[in-house]
Write a protein that holds these residues in place. Structure first.
Motif, PDB file in Angstrom:
ATOM      1  N   VAL A 121      -5.211   1.384  -4.746  1.00  0.00           N
ATOM      2  CA  VAL A 121      -5.273   0.055  -4.153  1.00  0.00           C
ATOM      3  C   VAL A 121      -6.542  -0.636  -4.647  1.00  0.00           C
ATOM      4  O   VAL A 121      -7.645  -0.104  -4.496  1.00  0.00           O
ATOM      5  CB  VAL A 121      -5.253   0.133  -2.607  1.00  0.00           C
TER       6      VAL A 121
ATOM      7  N   SER B 194     -15.929   1.958  -4.152  1.00  0.00           N
ATOM      8  CA  SER B 194     -14.823   2.802  -3.704  1.00  0.00           C
ATOM      9  C   SER B 194     -15.247   3.533  -2.435  1.00  0.00           C
ATOM     10  O   SER B 194     -16.425   3.856  -2.249  1.00  0.00           O
ATOM     11  CB  SER B 194     -14.449   3.816  -4.788  1.00  0.00           C
TER      12      SER B 194
ATOM     13  N   VAL C  40      -9.101   3.676  -3.060  1.00  0.00           N
ATOM     14  CA  VAL C  40      -9.215   2.240  -2.816  1.00  0.00           C
ATOM     15  C   VAL C  40     -10.507   1.727  -3.454  1.00  0.00           C
ATOM     16  O   VAL C  40     -11.546   2.369  -3.372  1.00  0.00           O
ATOM     17  CB  VAL C  40      -9.144   1.903  -1.308  1.00  0.00           C
TER      18      VAL C  40
ATOM     19  N   VAL D 228      -7.042  -2.465   2.881  1.00  0.00           N
ATOM     20  CA  VAL D 228      -8.084  -1.446   2.693  1.00  0.00           C
ATOM     21  C   VAL D 228      -7.983  -0.385   3.783  1.00  0.00           C
ATOM     22  O   VAL D 228      -8.047   0.811   3.496  1.00  0.00           O
ATOM     23  CB  VAL D 228      -9.481  -2.097   2.669  1.00  0.00           C
TER      24      VAL D 228
ATOM     25  N   ALA E  37      -5.042   1.844   3.113  1.00  0.00           N
ATOM     26  CA  ALA E  37      -5.341   2.753   2.000  1.00  0.00           C
ATOM     27  C   ALA E  37      -6.212   3.906   2.488  1.00  0.00           C
ATOM     28  O   ALA E  37      -5.971   5.072   2.137  1.00  0.00           O
ATOM     29  CB  ALA E  37      -6.032   2.002   0.863  1.00  0.00           C
TER      30      ALA E  37
ATOM     31  N   VAL F 101       0.835  -1.211   0.000  1.00  0.00           N
ATOM     32  CA  VAL F 101       0.000   0.000   0.000  1.00  0.00           C
ATOM     33  C   VAL F 101       0.864   1.253   0.000  1.00  0.00           C
ATOM     34  O   VAL F 101       0.535   2.239  -0.656  1.00  0.00           O
ATOM     35  CB  VAL F 101      -0.978  -0.018   1.196  1.00  0.00           C
TER      36      VAL F 101
END
Length: 182
Positions: free
Chosen positions: A97, A139, A127, A117, A120, A91
């Protein structure tokens, strides 16, 4: 992005989603870096970068923080710690990502993938999660998951996700690469 050799994909080379991302990167002529560590056997051998103990420590975080942020506990702490540390490198290097997995009701993503996640989001990176049950991309926008049709638009990106990738997720990844690089 005309010169695809100037783009770099970062991952861990695990079976499933990460291996699928890697195959697509290879097919499109994109540089591939797979972060690994001693004792880890990756499915993808392209661009393997074995992180030293010192490099892994750069991604160290209290497992209490990881557990609290993801709302779950991990039973094999030492093994998952190295995975968590290597996810930091993915990341940190990849601006965008992309993830394949499942968004949970608490808005986190299932499993160790969820840490990518969370990082990010903490790093304020774009992401995107391909949600396998809903068969759609989402997203993190304005503190909520919004359905989107993403493209890879930066010269560095990271990809991670479940080891149990579905056929429709493989199609979604192929479409992502086609949309982004054709």
């Amino acid at each position: 992005m005309n010169d695809l050799s100037q783009i770099t994909f970062y991952s861990g080379g695990h079976r499933g989603a990460e291996a699928e991302f890697g195959k697509l990167a290879e097919r499109f002529g994109i540089n591939e870096v797979n972060f690994s560590f001693e004792g880890h056997v990756a499915d993808r051998q392209a661009g393997i970068t074995v992180l030293t103990a010192e490099e892994l420590k750069k991604g160290d975080v209290s497992m209490d923080i990881v557990s609290k942020r993801l709302g779950r506990n991990f039973s094999k702490v030492e093994k998952i710690r190295k995975v968590i540390q290597s996810i930091f490198h993915m990341v940190n290097k990849g601006y965008q990502v992309f993830v394949v997995g499942w968004i949970l009701p608490d808005k986190t993503v299932k499993g160790g993938t969820g840490w990518g996640v969370e990082l990010a989001r903490l790093f304020n990176r774009p992401v995107f999660v391909y949600e396998q049950d809903r068969k759609a991309w989402f997203s993190w926008i304005d503190n909520a998951w919004k359905e989107v049709v993403p493209t890879i638009s930066h010269k560095t990106f990271a990809g991670t996700g479940t080891r149990n990738i579905t056929e429709d997720a493989k199609v979604a990844l192929a479409e992502l690469f086609e949309r982004s690089f054709k």
